[in-house]
Design a protein around this motif. Structure first.
Motif, PDB file in Angstrom:
ATOM      1  N   UNK A 228       0.708  -1.502  -0.131  1.00 10.41           N
ATOM      2  CA  UNK A 228      -0.443   0.447   0.032  1.00 10.41           C
ATOM      3  C   UNK A 228       0.771   1.117   0.180  1.00 10.41           C
ATOM      4  N   UNK A 229       2.044   1.347   0.810  1.00 10.64           N
ATOM      5  CA  UNK A 229       2.970   2.612   0.813  1.00 10.64           C
ATOM      6  C   UNK A 229       3.918   2.086   0.905  1.00 10.64           C
ATOM      7  N   UNK A 230       4.946   2.529   0.689  1.00  8.32           N
ATOM      8  CA  UNK A 230       6.652   2.159   0.135  1.00  8.32           C
ATOM      9  C   UNK A 230       7.479   3.369   0.475  1.00  8.32           C
ATOM     10  N   UNK A 231       8.489   2.967   1.576  1.00  5.53           N
ATOM     11  CA  UNK A 231       9.853   3.995   0.879  1.00  5.53           C
ATOM     12  C   UNK A 231      11.018   2.791   0.435  1.00  5.53           C
ATOM     13  N   UNK A 232      12.523   3.107  -1.024  1.00  2.32           N
ATOM     14  CA  UNK A 232      11.476   3.898  -2.046  1.00  2.32           C
ATOM     15  C   UNK A 232      10.462   3.537  -2.404  1.00  2.32           C
ATOM     16  N   UNK A 233       9.412   4.158  -2.955  1.00  2.00           N
ATOM     17  CA  UNK A 233       8.496   3.757  -4.097  1.00  2.00           C
ATOM     18  C   UNK A 233       8.691   2.725  -5.008  1.00  2.00           C
ATOM     19  N   UNK A 234       6.997   2.365  -4.723  1.00  2.00           N
ATOM     20  CA  UNK A 234       6.840   1.455  -6.077  1.00  2.00           C
ATOM     21  C   UNK A 234       7.842   0.012  -5.843  1.00  2.00           C
ATOM     22  N   UNK A 235       7.574  -0.174  -4.276  1.00  2.00           N
ATOM     23  CA  UNK A 235       8.179  -2.346  -4.037  1.00  2.00           C
ATOM     24  C   UNK A 235       6.951  -2.632  -4.503  1.00  2.00           C
ATOM     25  N   UNK A 236       7.661  -4.210  -5.452  1.00  2.00           N
ATOM     26  CA  UNK A 236       6.725  -5.038  -4.900  1.00  2.00           C
ATOM     27  C   UNK A 236       6.197  -6.007  -4.327  1.00  2.00           C
ATOM     28  N   UNK A 237       6.444  -6.358  -3.659  1.00  2.00           N
ATOM     29  CA  UNK A 237       6.540  -6.913  -2.239  1.00  2.00           C
ATOM     30  C   UNK A 237       7.746  -7.320  -1.451  1.00  2.00           C
ATOM     31  N   UNK A 238       7.675  -7.610  -0.653  1.00  2.00           N
ATOM     32  CA  UNK A 238       7.840  -8.302   1.012  1.00  2.00           C
ATOM     33  C   UNK A 238       8.520  -9.622   1.018  1.00  2.00           C
ATOM     34  N   UNK A 239       9.565  -9.647   0.367  1.00  2.00           N
ATOM     35  CA  UNK A 239       9.941 -11.516   0.281  1.00  2.00           C
ATOM     36  C   UNK A 239      10.836 -11.477   1.313  1.00  2.00           C
ATOM     37  N   UNK A 240      11.878 -10.163   0.921  1.00  2.00           N
ATOM     38  CA  UNK A 240      13.368  -9.503   1.905  1.00  2.00           C
ATOM     39  C   UNK A 240      12.745  -8.767   2.522  1.00  2.00           C
ATOM     40  N   UNK A 241      11.765  -8.720   3.555  1.00  2.00           N
ATOM     41  CA  UNK A 241      11.759  -8.405   4.926  1.00  2.00           C
ATOM     42  C   UNK A 241      12.582  -9.463   5.886  1.00  2.00           C
ATOM     43  N   UNK A 242      14.120  -8.922   6.562  1.00  2.00           N
ATOM     44  CA  UNK A 242      13.936  -9.036   7.497  1.00  2.00           C
ATOM     45  C   UNK A 242      13.381  -9.283   9.116  1.00  2.00           C
ATOM     46  N   UNK A 243      11.891  -8.099   9.000  1.00  2.00           N
ATOM     47  CA  UNK A 243      11.113  -8.153  10.089  1.00  2.00           C
ATOM     48  C   UNK A 243      10.143  -7.351   9.994  1.00  2.00           C
ATOM     49  N   UNK A 244       8.982  -7.813  10.446  1.00  2.00           N
ATOM     50  CA  UNK A 244       7.040  -6.776   9.934  1.00  2.00           C
ATOM     51  C   UNK A 244       6.483  -7.029  11.670  1.00  2.00           C
ATOM     52  N   UNK A 245       5.986  -6.552  11.190  1.00  2.00           N
ATOM     53  CA  UNK A 245       5.346  -6.236  13.000  1.00  2.00           C
ATOM     54  C   UNK A 245       3.813  -5.415  12.734  1.00  2.00           C
ATOM     55  N   UNK A 246       2.788  -5.949  12.920  1.00  2.00           N
ATOM     56  CA  UNK A 246       1.232  -5.702  12.599  1.00  2.00           C
ATOM     57  C   UNK A 246       0.633  -4.808  13.066  1.00  2.00           C
TER      58      UNK A 246
END
Length: 597
Positions: free
Chosen positions: A58-76
């Motif tokens: 929905x929102x990303x920086x830098x703009x234009x991210x297509x996925x979160x497969x490379x994320x190291x952590x997440x928070x609800x």
């Protein structure tokens, strides 16, 4: 290009999330929080919503991210169902984790604030509409009161007093001549019967005790033409509703069965979200609507409607009276709306249309478009729907009626920007002309004859912002005709309707569903258009964990394949146009990823 982007994103020192919330306006708060997190971890950040297979950013920086497969952590993120992801950070320690957690908390506040703002705007528009409808209802009520008063006065003076004069004449003859007592008795009985008929018309005795059907059967027993009743009205409702419903049907029966005839009148009762009655009378008078004008007005005050039609030598009068006040539909999730560029463009056009009309008479139409624009898609289920409660993010309407042309016209609802459905799940055998009549209107209506409510609703929800925007554009094309010929909105509405690639994707999905194009590659084409999910990995048939490099490669292959298909000598013109839409879709998946690199 990427070097300048990196310098720009590192130029501002990272701040605490509460400082961002204190300085940024609500419409830019989510973007500012995500950017601040990316700068704080010296990497990338994304706020994404889950889908069946992956996540939609929905929102990303830098703009234009297509996925979160490379994320190291997440928070609800609050109660939105989404999550905030830290992607490829160069600094990852306890302070970075705290920044992720605090940012997610404030992002939840921003999402809640956006939701409240949307709900407030929708409630304000609905309040204005209901206020206008209240004024109309009060004016109608005053008119109906006058009509009823005149009708009762006429019934008493023209009928009862005339009979009373005949009784007086007969009694005078008995007194003066000493004969004619039997005649006087008969005329007195006629007077009493006529007066009972007047009273029964105002307050039928059977209505409060046994309901409208029993009261109508009692009325039918006094009519010279036979009347048969079928169907059921279900459980009892309030006196005001039953009385209004009874009087509308009773007036129809008095009109169509008031003269002797061999063929009976048929009354069919039904019940869904309203009390319904359909009166079928062979050989009835043609000007039914004019004759029933007073009763139509009376029922309209209660929120009901009476529809009259004549065909094949028979008159049909349909009476409908809702049993409850209109429910407030839930608005779409602001996070889902903001991810669609075309939705944002259309929403701005609607707001400009509201501003252009001010408080004039044309404002109501623009308010109706704005109200529907924030609503979830509407799915009509024709037939039984045991799993309707399982559908989420769409409004489900259950219709227990034959799938014929009349129902299709009702479901389309082209006469009001708030009415109409976006899809129909038909669980009964559709009648002749139902399919063609359903898609004959200007608005897009998807017809599904297989599948569950949940599966059809999920497909609708995935494209909800685009569906809402497309419906609004169609409605605005009618509204801008009231604006001056040189007004900029006329051109702007036509341009967004013609240029929106998302609309072309929906149209192509419909064509694929009906087997009109790309018959040998329907499944793959539909998947690329978002039939299985609108995130890039779902569109390209990749697993959720696929890295960005694989997304780029798959998008390039899709572009090459559909270009080659379009250039094949055996490809028809219609298929070539479909391939152009698919190429543009694949290029759209490729472009944001290349911008990051």
């Amino acid at each position: 290009m990427s070097g300048g982007l990196v310098r720009r994103w590192r130029s501002t020192a990272c701040r605490q999330p509460h400082e961002i919330a204190a300085t940024e306006p609500p419409e830019r708060l989510a973007a500012a929080l995500v950017r601040n997190l990316a700068e704080g971890v010296r990497g990338k950040a994304a706020y994404a919503m889950p889908t069946e297979r992956s996540h939609v950013v929905v929102e990303s920086w830098p703009p234009g991210l297509t996925g979160v497969a490379d994320a190291v952590a997440s928070e609800p993120v609050g109660t939105t169902g989404g999550a905030l992801f830290a992607v490829a950070p160069k600094r990852w320690d306890d302070s970075a984790r705290d920044l992720l957690r605090d940012t997610a908390a404030w992002l939840g506040v921003a999402a809640r604030l956006a939701r409240l703002h949307v709900d407030h705007a929708a409630a304000d528009q609905r309040a204005r509409r209901l206020g206008a409808e209240l004024g109309d209802a009060r004016a109608r009520l005053a008119r109906v009161r006058d009509l009823e008063r005149h009708r009762l006065v006429q019934a008493i003076t023209a009928t009862t007093l005339r009979d009373l004069d005949a009784v007086r004449t007969a009694l005078r003859a008995v007194t003066e001549e000493g004969a004619g007592l039997a005649v006087a008795e008969q005329r007195l009985e006629d007077l009493i019967d006529d007066f009972r008929a007047v009273v029964r018309g105002v307050f039928p005795a059977m209505l409060p005790e046994r309901g409208p059907r029993a009261a109508l059967e009692e009325l039918a027993a006094t009519l010279p033409r036979p009347v048969t009743f079928t169907g059921d009205l279900g459980r009892r409702v309030g006196w005001q509703l039953e009385s209004g419903f009874y009087h509308a049907v009773a007036a129809t029966l008095n009109l169509v069965a008031g003269e002797p005839a061999a063929q009976p009148v048929t009354v069919t009762f039904g019940r869904d979200d309203a009390l319904r009655a359909k009166v079928h009378a062979p050989g009835a008078p043609a000007e039914l609507e004019r004759a029933l004008a007073q009763d139509i007005e009376r029922l309209a005050v209660l929120g009901g409607e009476v529809e009259c039609s004549v065909g094949d030598g028979a008159a049909v009068v349909a009476v409908r009276l809702p049993e409850r006040v209109e429910q407030v539909p839930s608005a779409l999730d602001p996070a889902e709306l903001e991810r669609s560029a075309v939705y944002r463009k259309v929403r701005d056009l609607v707001r400009r249309g509201q501003a252009a009309t001010g408080d004039g008479p044309d404002r109501a139409g623009w308010d109706a478009v704005a109200e529907r624009l924030a609503m979830p898609p509407r799915l009509a289920v024709v037939g039984p729907a045991p799993d309707a409660a399982e559908a989420t993010r769409v409004a489900v309407v259950v219709v227990d009626a034959p799938a014929d042309e009349a129902l299709a016209a009702e479901l389309r609802g082209d006469d009001d920007p708030r009415s109409g459905v976006d899809a129909v799940l038909c669980r009964v055998e559709p009648g002749p002309g139902f399919r063609d009549a359903l898609v004959a209107g200007p608005h897009r209506v998807v017809l599904a004859e297989v599948g569950s409510v949940e599966s059809v609703a999920a497909k609708l929800a995935a494209h909800a912002p685009v569906i809402a925007a497309r419906r609004a554009v169609v409605a605005m094309r009618d509204l801008v005709r009231a604006l001056p010929p040189e007004h900029e909105l006329r051109w702007a509405v036509e341009r967004v309707g013609a240029d929106a690639h998302e609309f072309a994707e929906l149209d192509l999905l419909d064509a694929l569903e009906r087997g009109r194009v790309l018959r040998g590659a329907t499944t793959e084409a539909a998947r690329l258009l978002g039939a299985d999910g609108i995130d890039p990995r779902s569109r390209l048939g990749l697993p959720p964990s696929a890295p960005d490099a694989e997304v780029v490669e798959a998008a390039r292959e899709a572009v090459a394949r559909w270009r080659a298909h379009a250039g094949h000598p055996a490809t028809s013109g219609r298929d070539r146009a479909a391939c152009d839409v698919l190429v543009r879709t694949a290029e759209g998946l490729l472009a944001p990823t290349l911008e990051q690199g």
